[in-house]
Design an enzyme around this catalytic site. Sequence first.
Site, PDB file in Angstrom:
ATOM      1  N   ASP A 184     -46.377   3.203 -70.552  1.00  0.00           N
ATOM      2  CA  ASP A 184     -47.191   2.125 -70.012  1.00  0.00           C
ATOM      3  C   ASP A 184     -46.293   1.338 -69.031  1.00  0.00           C
ATOM      4  O   ASP A 184     -45.065   1.484 -69.070  1.00  0.00           O
ATOM      5  CB  ASP A 184     -47.624   1.256 -71.213  1.00  0.00           C
ATOM      6  N   ASP A 223     -46.773  -2.532 -67.534  1.00  0.00           N
ATOM      7  CA  ASP A 223     -46.538  -3.961 -67.788  1.00  0.00           C
ATOM      8  C   ASP A 223     -46.181  -4.215 -69.247  1.00  0.00           C
ATOM      9  O   ASP A 223     -46.899  -3.799 -70.159  1.00  0.00           O
ATOM     10  CB  ASP A 223     -47.784  -4.780 -67.419  1.00  0.00           C
ATOM     11  N   ASP A 238     -47.472  -1.494 -74.912  1.00  0.00           N
ATOM     12  CA  ASP A 238     -47.409  -2.808 -75.569  1.00  0.00           C
ATOM     13  C   ASP A 238     -48.768  -3.461 -75.786  1.00  0.00           C
ATOM     14  O   ASP A 238     -48.847  -4.538 -76.369  1.00  0.00           O
ATOM     15  CB  ASP A 238     -46.572  -3.765 -74.710  1.00  0.00           C
TER      16      ASP A 238
HETATM   17  O1  LIG Z   1     -51.527  -0.980 -68.754  1.00  0.00           O
HETATM   18  P1  LIG Z   1     -50.510  -1.918 -68.186  1.00  0.00           P
HETATM   19  O2  LIG Z   1     -49.575  -1.254 -67.208  1.00  0.00           O
HETATM   20  O3  LIG Z   1     -49.751  -2.641 -69.268  1.00  0.00           O
HETATM   21  O4  LIG Z   1     -51.345  -3.000 -67.371  1.00  0.00           O
HETATM   22  C1  LIG Z   1     -52.151  -3.958 -68.072  1.00  0.00           C
HETATM   23  C2  LIG Z   1     -52.345  -5.165 -67.197  1.00  0.00           C
HETATM   24  O5  LIG Z   1     -51.030  -5.563 -66.806  1.00  0.00           O
HETATM   25  C3  LIG Z   1     -50.914  -6.621 -65.872  1.00  0.00           C
HETATM   26  O6  LIG Z   1     -51.184  -7.840 -66.529  1.00  0.00           O
HETATM   27  C4  LIG Z   1     -50.202  -8.181 -67.509  1.00  0.00           C
HETATM   28  O7  LIG Z   1     -48.927  -8.343 -66.868  1.00  0.00           O
HETATM   29  C5  LIG Z   1     -48.870  -9.408 -65.884  1.00  0.00           C
HETATM   30  C6  LIG Z   1     -47.496  -9.369 -65.230  1.00  0.00           C
HETATM   31  O8  LIG Z   1     -46.477  -9.457 -66.172  1.00  0.00           O
HETATM   32  C7  LIG Z   1     -49.176 -10.744 -66.592  1.00  0.00           C
HETATM   33  O9  LIG Z   1     -49.146 -11.797 -65.648  1.00  0.00           O
HETATM   34  C8  LIG Z   1     -50.556 -10.659 -67.262  1.00  0.00           C
HETATM   35  O10 LIG Z   1     -50.807 -11.850 -67.998  1.00  0.00           O
HETATM   36  C9  LIG Z   1     -50.623  -9.480 -68.213  1.00  0.00           C
HETATM   37  O11 LIG Z   1     -51.925  -9.317 -68.748  1.00  0.00           O
HETATM   38  C10 LIG Z   1     -51.790  -6.402 -64.671  1.00  0.00           C
HETATM   39  O12 LIG Z   1     -51.720  -7.510 -63.817  1.00  0.00           O
HETATM   40  C11 LIG Z   1     -53.217  -6.083 -65.077  1.00  0.00           C
HETATM   41  O13 LIG Z   1     -53.985  -5.804 -63.937  1.00  0.00           O
HETATM   42  C12 LIG Z   1     -53.165  -4.847 -65.958  1.00  0.00           C
HETATM   43  O14 LIG Z   1     -54.461  -4.421 -66.291  1.00  0.00           O
END
Ligand SMILES: O=P(O)(O)OC[C@H]1O[C@H](O[C@H]2O[C@H](CO)[C@@H](O)[C@H](O)[C@H]2O)[C@H](O)[C@@H](O)[C@@H]1O
Length: 372
Positions: free
Chosen positions: A118, A120, A310
């Site tokens: 994954d 983020d 995560d």
């Molecule tokens: O599947 P992932 O790669 O984990 O993506 C899931 C979402 O991640 C991002 O949002 C998350 O991370 C951001 C940056 O650290 C944070 O600001 C936010 O609060 C988190 O939810 C991304 O911006 C989303 O579009 C993804 O869907």
Amino acid sequence: MPKQSAVVPETIGAVVAAATPLPKPTRVFSFPPPRQPTREGRLTQLELGGGGGAARANAWVDSMRASSPTHARAAAVAAATAADGEHAAWLVKHPSALDKFEQIISASQGKQIVMFLDYDGTLSPIVDDPDAAFMSDAMRAAVKKVAKCFPTAIVSGRCRDKVFNFVKLAELYYAGSHGMDIEGPAKASKHAKKGKRVLFQPASEFLPMINEVYQALLEKAKSVPGAKVENNKFCVSVHFRCVDEKSWKLLAEQVNSVLREYPKLTPTQGRKVLEIRPTIKWDKGKALEFLLESLGFADSVDVLPIYIGDDRTDEDAFKVLRERGQGIGILVSKSPKETNASYSLQEPAEVMELLLSLVKWKQQMLKAHSRG
Ligand SMILES: O=P(O)(O)OC[C@H]1O[C@H](O[C@H]2O[C@H](CO)[C@@H](O)[C@H](O)[C@H]2O)[C@H](O)[C@@H](O)[C@@H]1O
């Protein structure tokens, strides 16, 4: 003293789910054979407040509050001892993948490891600005080394191009939009010609709808300071992270008011984010299976998929591994969470340590093998 409880993904859904059937998924693809979508983390519009209005939007906001680190920290201070005990008990069920490295290695004997990562919160730290969630050069170097040893894919909620621009490694496979936009190998695939990479986009018919909803959400979110709307191509993220908690309900209601017009879209809760996506039977778990099949491991017992993630959406992949009875799910989390993963890691720094350990082990194996 209140006991700090693990965040159960069904929190929001459970109350209303019993009375609310899942929206009928639209069939837009036929691979692999469809199964029922998971309830975990997925909200119907009714659950979000579409059918009952403010009360249900309140329920959703409560759930987001309960799972926010600020509140988790406050609860931890209030119930430090209980929380420590709970964490220790959780770690017995989901031990550190670093502590159990030997166990992981022995599970891979005679098998091809395939890595699924994954983005983020796994490869990059969680930050306020989604556009600034950069991974470190050291992490990039570690992922590059891993990809030299094992087939490696990034599976992200982000738009595929965007996550590629963060990772910048052409040797990987990428599944963006929670697996709805896959650029995978064609080597062993029945979906394309040998030697070429293929694109698989099971939600392509939703593109115009997603763009429309993105514009509508952008407009609505303007009235909520700090709100951010991100276009992830086949899904849209509405970010609550920089919104004052007092305005979370307002933002949830704004999202409701837009989604009411789109019964074919479903909101899912992530880390201070609502992710709006097509109601199709496709998720990160399906993407994992698709990539395994593309790599030629559809029904193979000689493969060990390792998935590290995560978030709630990663649970779909952990669940697939658990159901296949094959592979290793690793949840990145500092606190106890209901999960289908077998192991845990606390943060991206530990993910990097595990990746480098796998590389070192593989290199030693190759050396030993070449010595005969
Ligand atoms: O599947 P992932 O790669 O984990 O993506 C899931 C979402 O991640 C991002 O949002 C998350 O991370 C951001 C940056 O650290 C944070 O600001 C936010 O609060 C988190 O939810 C991304 O911006 C989303 O579009 C993804 O869907």
